[in-house]
Structures are given as structure tokens and as C-alpha cells.
Design an enzyme around this catalytic site. Structure first.
Site, short mmCIF file in Angstrom:
data_model
loop_
_atom_site.label_atom_id
_atom_site.label_comp_id
_atom_site.label_asym_id
_atom_site.label_seq_id
_atom_site.Cartn_x
_atom_site.Cartn_y
_atom_site.Cartn_z
N ASP A 95 -3.38 -28.44 -32.50
CA ASP A 95 -2.56 -28.06 -31.35
C ASP A 95 -3.25 -26.83 -30.77
O ASP A 95 -3.15 -25.73 -31.31
CB ASP A 95 -1.13 -27.73 -31.83
CG ASP A 95 -0.29 -27.14 -30.71
OD1 ASP A 95 -0.81 -27.03 -29.57
OD2 ASP A 95 0.87 -26.78 -30.96
N HIS A 180 -20.98 -35.34 -13.51
CA HIS A 180 -21.66 -36.51 -14.10
C HIS A 180 -22.59 -37.19 -13.09
O HIS A 180 -23.46 -37.96 -13.48
CB HIS A 180 -20.67 -37.48 -14.73
CG HIS A 180 -19.95 -38.38 -13.77
ND1 HIS A 180 -18.82 -37.98 -13.10
CD2 HIS A 180 -20.19 -39.65 -13.36
CE1 HIS A 180 -18.41 -38.98 -12.34
NE2 HIS A 180 -19.23 -40.00 -12.47
N LYS A 184 -26.82 -39.26 -13.31
CA LYS A 184 -27.20 -40.60 -12.84
C LYS A 184 -28.69 -40.64 -12.53
O LYS A 184 -29.21 -39.76 -11.84
CB LYS A 184 -26.39 -40.98 -11.58
CG LYS A 184 -24.91 -41.19 -11.85
CD LYS A 184 -24.17 -41.60 -10.59
CE LYS A 184 -22.67 -41.54 -10.76
NZ LYS A 184 -22.07 -42.71 -11.38
N ASP A 237 -11.30 -34.00 -5.58
CA ASP A 237 -11.72 -34.90 -6.65
C ASP A 237 -13.20 -35.31 -6.50
O ASP A 237 -13.90 -35.46 -7.49
CB ASP A 237 -10.83 -36.15 -6.64
CG ASP A 237 -11.10 -37.08 -7.82
OD1 ASP A 237 -11.30 -36.57 -8.94
OD2 ASP A 237 -11.13 -38.31 -7.62
N HIS A 242 -19.14 -33.88 -6.74
CA HIS A 242 -20.20 -34.89 -6.65
C HIS A 242 -20.91 -34.90 -5.28
O HIS A 242 -22.13 -34.90 -5.20
CB HIS A 242 -19.65 -36.29 -6.92
CG HIS A 242 -18.79 -36.36 -8.15
ND1 HIS A 242 -19.09 -35.67 -9.30
CD2 HIS A 242 -17.63 -37.03 -8.41
CE1 HIS A 242 -18.16 -35.94 -10.21
NE2 HIS A 242 -17.27 -36.74 -9.69
N LYS A 336 -10.82 -44.02 -1.73
CA LYS A 336 -10.39 -45.06 -2.68
C LYS A 336 -9.96 -46.29 -1.87
O LYS A 336 -9.55 -46.15 -0.71
CB LYS A 336 -9.18 -44.57 -3.47
CG LYS A 336 -9.43 -43.28 -4.26
CD LYS A 336 -9.91 -43.56 -5.66
CE LYS A 336 -10.04 -42.27 -6.45
NZ LYS A 336 -11.05 -42.36 -7.51
C1 BG6 Z 1 -14.58 -38.81 -10.98
C2 BG6 Z 1 -13.34 -38.83 -10.14
O1 BG6 Z 1 -15.09 -37.50 -11.05
O2 BG6 Z 1 -15.57 -39.65 -10.41
C3 BG6 Z 1 -12.81 -40.27 -10.00
O3 BG6 Z 1 -12.34 -38.03 -10.74
C4 BG6 Z 1 -13.91 -41.18 -9.50
O4 BG6 Z 1 -11.69 -40.31 -9.11
C5 BG6 Z 1 -15.18 -41.01 -10.33
O5 BG6 Z 1 -13.44 -42.52 -9.59
C6 BG6 Z 1 -16.32 -41.79 -9.72
O6 BG6 Z 1 -17.41 -41.80 -10.61
P1 BG6 Z 1 -18.47 -42.99 -10.58
O7 BG6 Z 1 -19.49 -42.57 -11.57
O8 BG6 Z 1 -17.73 -44.23 -10.92
O9 BG6 Z 1 -18.98 -43.02 -9.17
#
Ligand code: BG6
Length: 487
Positions: A95, A180, A184, A237, A242, A336
Site C-alpha cells: 500500500d 512511448h 517506436k 492525452d 507524443h 479518437k
Molecule cells: C497513449 C494515450 O499515451 O497513447 C492513449 O493515453 C492512446 O489514449 C495511445 O490511445 C496511443 O498509442 P499508440 O502507440 O497506440 O499510438
């Protein structure tokens, strides 16, 4: 066994501590990535992984949990040696809101031979107490690295709070902030394209580039992330992290070398040079029921169960205020429930200064470079060519693509999950593909100003039908400048 590469930071971690180990990210990405690295013998046989989360699980139960995640999310041909991989895992319930359990956790981690890497993928509210707990248990020494997963705050102020809390225990050279997208392969390839070829860099500027488009389109909707997404929205987001990282890689000056300081120094200059967006330069949208690939999907409000003013789509016309990019718009859009999943960068070059074929009836289109990041990894350069023929009725020119499909060009290469690269870099201590504090803060500063503008203008997202390319105002945003979104 492949030899780990040596990087600054001095040590290769032989302990990995995963917070949030029963969460979605651990199941979908972290455990599969670690297992794949294990299968390819890229991590040291001595590396032990300690998993922790609130659930009361034994080691055995956690290994079963991990096995189920691997069977679900990792293709069978990448699961070699899964049983051995599972044996690397142990589990300690915790916890994190109280200090009590941290000593037991430290005991479970034990004394690393070289060093410890900690991966924090928990609710942001747990960041501070977790850091305190780690300090309390002595898990903050010079041989400990800290990796943080988004969301790192919801604005500049909250991101600073998190960064300050982490900085109280770890110096910046041991903090690894994940975006992330940087893991890629095609995103890294952008750097190779720009800086390992002679022909692009001399024309990579306002004199030769008309505009740039960056699109990150998704077909998915809320995906059960109701609480999180409705508080975030597309701007925070996707754009804050990104998309701004992609923009920085496209726009940055050539770094002196491919290392953490040189690359991040150049990226942060771009992020700081972003011009404040004016009202009328953004469009927001929220999807309503529609169809994607012939399948009916509900609206955002239906999925959420109530009305909301959160944007699920955003388009922005932005500028980088420096010499290189003077007067070159960067159009960004993400959403989205768009018609297809595609992430791409379009670099639209200017027209040739004079057409020698104009008198012969030929029309020309300017060159365009399209860098497909996902799902298709390809680079397409459109070139003008002459249509074969005797030209008795005038010369005809046509645009043809010079197309490199990366999977074909490198057919033997393993397509890796972005987190494989990032976890390996974390273990080995290479920060090049991680985001530095000044970058994150410059990103937030720009995003906060956009949000403040929306608030001042009382901007409410326009609706768009799921399966369309967002509100028509987004098309108008580009078309006002004579630009069409690339589709
Ligand atoms: C995440 C977002 O950081 O990246 C998500 O929180 C999104 O909403 C995702 O779907 C997209 O990642 P990828 O690698 O699928 O393009």
C-alpha cells in the site's frame, strides 16, 4: 548472449522494480516487452524483476497472472523461454500510501550487484508517497534509476510538483520519463532520414517547405478509461506529449551527436520556440455515434453515460518561431473514433521557382514527403515525372511515389514493441529516448496557454460522427490557408 551497450550512468541494472505491476500497462506492454527481451537474450540472466501493487498476491499467483498476460498480449513466436522468464519474477504487495510496507519491499528487492531500475506506472496521486517510501527504505541510492510513466501531471503546476518530488530523491541524470512514441522504430528513423542523408537537410527549412502536417488518428474510443480520459482530453492525452515530441524531432536543428544531452538540447529549443496559439487556430471535437469499418459504435457521451465538454479531437495550426521555420505552419490533428488508425508526418515542399513546362501545357505539383509511422511503416516521396508519349498535344507531367516500405526493406528484422527498446535503455542507463524535465515543462507551458485560451473563449467541442475525420471546422482550419489534410 548479446553484450549490453555501455552508456553514461555507469551501471547496467540487475534489479527491476515494477510499481503498478497488476495494471493495464504492465499486462499489455511491460511484461510482454520484458519477456520478449528475455527470449532474445537481451537482458542479463542475473536480472531479477520484483513486481508490486496493492493486491495481496503470492509470487506464484503473480507468475500465473503474468503468464495469462503474456499469453494474451505476446505472440506465441516471441514467448521463447517463458517459464524461465516467469522465474525471474517475484511479487510484494504494497500500500504505497503509507510507509509501512516499504522496508519489506526493499528486503524483497535485496542488494543489487550493480544497480536497481524502478518503473513507476501508478496513479499520479501515488507518485509522491511512493518517492517518500523509497527514500524511507533506502531505495534511492546512487545506483538507483527512476522511470516515470505518464500522466505526469495535468498542467505545468502539477507536473512541476511531481518533478520536484522526484527530484528530491533522484538527480535528473537518473530520471527516465517515458514517451512511448520515442520507443517506436519509425520515430527513431525520422532522425536517420533527416541526419543520415545529404539531400534533405539543405532543403529542410522555410525556403523550401510550405507546411508540415502531423496526424495521429485512432479508431478506438474510450476503451474503458472513462475516469482518466474525461479529465484529460485529446490535447493533454496526445498533443502534450507524443505529438509535440514528433514536432520537435521534425523541427530541431541537427544535434552534434546522437546522445541524450545533444538530442534533448535541440528538442527543447524547438518546444520553447512554439508560438502561442491564437484563438481561431484550434478546433476541438467530440464524437457522436457512427460507424467505423462498417461497425456501429456509440458516441462519447453514450460511452461516458453523461454529457461532457471533453475534446476527443483536436486540430491546431502551430508555428515554430525561429529562422528555420519562419512562416511555416505545422498543422497537428489527433482524435479518437476517426476512420482509420494512422500516424504520419507530411512534409509539403514548395513549388519549383519556375516551370519550364508551363508553355507546353503541363501542370506541376510540389514534392511531398510522407513518413508513415503506424500502422504502415513507410516513407513516400512524391516526384513529378513525365507521362510517356510523343507529347504532340503538350507535355503531361504526373506525380508518382517513390515508396519505401520499411518491413520489405528490412524483412528479417524483428518488429519490436516500443517498450522493449525503452526498458532496455532504462536497464542500461541511456536517456536519449527519454524526456527531460525542461522538455516536459515547455510542453505543458504551451498546452496550458491553449487551454486558457479555450476557457477565455468559452470553446465547446463541436460534434463529429464517429468514423469521420472530425468536425468540418478542422478541414476549414487548413483550407483557409489553401492546405488539404493528407488522407
Ligand atoms: C497513449 C494515450 O499515451 O497513447 C492513449 O493515453 C492512446 O489514449 C495511445 O490511445 C496511443 O498509442 P499508440 O502507440 O497506440 O499510438
Amino acid at each position: 548472449m548479446n553484450m549490453p551497450s555501455m552508456h553514461s550512468g555507469g551501471f547496467t541494472a540487475d534489479r527491476l522494480l515494477l510499481f503498478g505491476a497488476t495494471g493495464d500497462l504492465a499486462q499489455r506492454m511491460l511484461l510482454p516487452s520484458l519477456c520478449a527481451l528475455h527470449a532474445d537474450e537481451l537482458i542479463d540472466p542475473e536480472l531479477k524483476i520484483v513486481a508490486t501493487a496493492r493486491s495481496e498476491l503470492t509470487n506464484h499467483e503473480y507468475r500465473n497472472f503474468a503468464r495469462a498476460a503474456l499469453e494474451k498480449y505476446l505472440p506465441a513466436d516471441r514467448r521463447g523461454g517463458m517459464a524461465d522468464f516467469l522465474n525471474r519474477l517475484s511479487y510484494q504487495p504494497l500500500d504505497a500510501t503509507t510507509l509501512d510496507g516499504f522496508n519489506a519491499l526493499a528486503e524483497k528487492v535485496g542488494q543489487p550487484g550493480q544497480g536497481l531500475a524502478i518503473f513507476l506506472s501508478t496513479a499520479p496521486s501515488l507518485f509522491e508517497p511512493t518517492i517518500k517510501g523509497l527514500q524511507h527504505a533506502g531505495l534511492d541510492g546512487a545506483n538507483v534509476r527512476m522511470c516515470l510513466e505518464k500522466p505526469l501531471g495535468t498542467d505545468l503546476a502539477t507536473s512541476r510538483e511531481i518533478n520536484d518530488a522526484v527530484a528530491s530523491a533522484f538527480p535528473e541524470e537518473r530520471i527516465f520519463r517515458i514517451d512511448h512514441y520515442l520507443g517506436k522504430e519509425t520515430v527513431q528513423n525520422l532522425l536517420a532520414l533527416r541526419f543520415a542523408n545529404l539531400m534533405f537537410e539543405p532543403i529542410w527549412n522555410a525556403a523550401h517547405i510550405d507546411h508540415v502536417q502531423i496526424t495521429v488518428a485512432e479508431t478506438v474510443g474510450l476503451e474503458g478509461r472513462v475516469g482518466f480520459y474525461d479529465d484529460a482530453g485529446a490535447l493533454r492525452d496526445m498533443v502534450q506529449n507524443h505529438m509535440l515530441q514528433l514536432l520537435a524531432l521534425v523541427a530541431m536543428e541537427p544535434p552534434g551527436s546522437f546522445d541524450a544531452t545533444a538530442v534533448r538540447d535541440e528538442k527543447v529549443k524547438v518546444l520553447r520556440a512554439l508560438r502561442q496559439v491564437e484563438s481561431g487556430e484550434t478546433v476541438t471535437g467530440q464524437y457522436r455515434a457512427g460507424a467505423i469499418n462498417g461497425k456501429a459504435v456509440p458516441g462519447y457521451d453514450d460511452e461516458l453515460g453523461r454529457e461532457s465538454n471533453t475534446e476527443t479531437f483536436v486540430a491546431i495550426k502551430s508555428h515554430v518561431d525561429n529562422w528555420r521555420w519562419k512562416g511555416v505552419p505545422f498543422y497537428l490533428r489527433t482524435g479518437k473514433r476517426l476512420p482509420e488508425r494512422v500516424t504520419e508526418i507530411v512534409v509539403q515542399f514548395r513549388c519549383v521557382p519556375h516551370s519550364i513546362f508551363a508553355g507546353k501545357g503541363a501542370t506541376m505539383q510540389p514534392n511531398r514527403l510522407v513518413i508513415g509511422i503506424q500502422p504502415e511503416e513507410n516513407i513516400t516521396l512524391s516526384l513529378m515525372t513525365k507521362v510517356p508519349g510523343l507529347d504532340r498535344e503538350g507535355i503531361r507531367l504526373r506525380q508518382v511515389p517513390l515508396n519505401i516500405a520499411m518491413p520489405d526493406a528490412f524483412s528479417g528484422a524483428v518488429r519490436r514493441i516500443a517498450y522493449e527498446r525503452l526498458l532496455l535503455d532504462l536497464i542500461e542507463g541511456d536517456q536519449t529516448l527519454f524526456v527531460r524535465r525542461d522538455e516536459v515543462e515547455a510542453q505543458w507551458q504551451w498546452i496550458d496557454a491553449i487551454r486558457a485560451g479555450w476557457q477565455a473563449d468559452g470553446l465547446i467541442p463541436k460534434t463529429y460522427t464517429a468514423g469521420s475525420w472530425g468536425p468540418s471546422a478542422a478541414i476549414a482550419l487548413a483550407e483557409r490557408d489553401g492546405v488539404s489534410w493528407h488522407e
